[in-house]
Design an enzyme around this catalytic site. Structure first.
Site, PDB file in Angstrom:
ATOM      1  N   TYR A 108      53.810 -19.895  61.699  1.00  0.00           N
ATOM      2  CA  TYR A 108      54.924 -20.580  61.031  1.00  0.00           C
ATOM      3  C   TYR A 108      56.268 -19.996  61.496  1.00  0.00           C
ATOM      4  O   TYR A 108      56.880 -20.508  62.408  1.00  0.00           O
ATOM      5  CB  TYR A 108      54.797 -20.475  59.504  1.00  0.00           C
ATOM      6  N   ASN A 112      53.036 -40.885  62.715  1.00  0.00           N
ATOM      7  CA  ASN A 112      52.395 -40.352  61.507  1.00  0.00           C
ATOM      8  C   ASN A 112      53.162 -40.759  60.254  1.00  0.00           C
ATOM      9  O   ASN A 112      52.568 -41.071  59.222  1.00  0.00           O
ATOM     10  CB  ASN A 112      52.290 -38.829  61.589  1.00  0.00           C
ATOM     11  N   LEU A 116      43.749 -33.691  61.520  1.00  0.00           N
ATOM     12  CA  LEU A 116      43.589 -34.320  62.829  1.00  0.00           C
ATOM     13  C   LEU A 116      42.799 -33.467  63.810  1.00  0.00           C
ATOM     14  O   LEU A 116      42.813 -33.715  65.013  1.00  0.00           O
ATOM     15  CB  LEU A 116      44.968 -34.666  63.410  1.00  0.00           C
ATOM     16  N   ARG A 169      51.082 -32.232  61.404  1.00  0.00           N
ATOM     17  CA  ARG A 169      52.157 -31.601  62.163  1.00  0.00           C
ATOM     18  C   ARG A 169      52.139 -32.139  63.592  1.00  0.00           C
ATOM     19  O   ARG A 169      51.115 -32.626  64.080  1.00  0.00           O
ATOM     20  CB  ARG A 169      51.973 -30.079  62.202  1.00  0.00           C
ATOM     21  N   SER A 170      53.266 -32.021  64.269  1.00  0.00           N
ATOM     22  CA  SER A 170      53.342 -32.390  65.675  1.00  0.00           C
ATOM     23  C   SER A 170      54.637 -31.855  66.250  1.00  0.00           C
ATOM     24  O   SER A 170      55.632 -31.696  65.542  1.00  0.00           O
ATOM     25  CB  SER A 170      53.284 -33.916  65.849  1.00  0.00           C
TER      26      SER A 170
END
Length: 343
Positions: A106, A312, A252, A302-303
């Site tokens: 993070y 998304n 995912l 997330r991406s």
């Protein structure tokens, strides 16, 4: 003698037939007993896409109303946090999921706070952060929560215990206390109104049962790994029983890489999922996110790609993409396919 040999031969054939038929019958009985159960969601599960405003009301302290979006943006492993966060807010995400500034993968809690201090949609954004396991214990937890409050502008919508304990590669130091001590500190901050809701992440059934015995402030959310091949049925059932909202991370398939899966992402490359997504003209990611939401599971994909972030974010508006019963059951049946990879 000939009649004796013939009788023995017939008995031998009958015995062999018995040995062949009985296992088949056992399999059929077990299939009838268990397969329908596996194809059913936990009781009291609600299709989150049926909610007109796409938010859930969390169970928390009496007199407190906390409404959380069912679709959020996860911030783990962002190569350029500011750029990805801005893309997420511009795309319409109303929930940002971060963690303690020193958390592995993070290190963007401050970036979230800084962006929310300037972005025009900041007032409508729900913020989740997490208490790192190396900060377990009464004093350490209080200090860590104070730091997160400072990073995020003085208030936290949802605070989760990131994990009940440290594991290799996740902590730089061992905690001086326990997750139980941390939870009691979190309750104090919730009662002061500095945190709207509290919950946990990466808890199994046993730990969650212990928490339910300890908690005097409702457990609002459990956030665990959930994808088509890892559906966390036991924890979801316990959450449903106790009116705890279940939220998914790694929906995912990225968690399989973390677990040592060496091939391509099994979720995004699965033949059935690719086929169903292609028939609908959507991405596999969009299909899987829609499935999770239909199963009553909120998601925080997330991406690093603005294009994927926008795709998304758009899953809630794909009104024509409600999965069929056949597709939902087909994905439910995928659960456990790669469990051997976890051993």
């Amino acid at each position: 003698m000939q009649h004796v040999r013939k009788g023995r031969s017939e008995r031998a054939r009958a015995a062999r037939m018995y040995l062949l038929v009985v296992p088949v019958m056992v399999v059929l009985v077990l299939s009838v007993a268990f397969v329908p159960h596996l194809l059913q969601p936990p009781p009291n599960t609600r299709d989150l896409l049926s909610l007109s405003d796409h938010v859930v009301t969390l169970r928390t302290l009496p007199g407190t109303v906390v409404r959380m979006p069912v679709l959020g943006f996860g911030t783990a492993a962002l190569s350029d946090p500011q750029a990805s966060l801005r893309c997420a807010l511009d795309a319409g995400f109303k929930l940002l999921d971060t963690a303690a500034e020193h958390a592995v993968w993070y290190r963007n809690e401050k970036a979230v706070g800084e962006l929310l201090s300037t972005h025009p949609s900041a007032g409508a954004v729900f913020v989740t952060t997490k208490l790192h396991p190396e900060d377990h214990g009464s004093e350490a937890a209080a200090a860590a929560i104070d730091q997160s409050l400072s990073n995020l502008g003085g208030h936290i919508d949802l605070l989760l215990i990131h994990a009940p304990r440290c594991h290799p590669g996740f902590c730089e130091k061992e905690p001086h206390g326990t997750w139980e001590e941390s939870w009691l500190v979190m309750e104090q901050y919730a009662r002061k109104g500095l945190i709207s809701a509290i919950g946990v992440s990466n808890f199994g059934v046993g730990e969650l049962e212990q928490l339910l015995e300890l908690a005097t402030v409702p457990v609002s959310v459990v956030q665990n790994w959930f994808d088509p091949f890892h559906q966390d049925r036991a924890v979801r059932a316990l959450c449903a029983e106790h009116r705890i909202h279940y939220q998914a991370y790694s929906t995912l398939g990225t968690q399989w890489w973390a677990k040592g899966f060496k091939k391509a992402n099994p979720v995004l490359t699965d033949h059935s999922l690719v086929t169903w997504a292609g028939q609908r003209g959507v991405s596999v990611a969009q299909l899987v996110l829609r499935w999770a939401l239909q199963e009553g599971v909120s998601v925080v994909p997330r991406s690093n790609s603005c294009e994927h972030i926008e795709q998304n974010a758009g899953v809630l508006s794909l009104a024509a993409m409600h999965l069929s019963t056949q597709e939902v059951h087909g994905i439910r049946a995928m659960d456990g396919r790669y469990d051997s990879k976890l051993r």
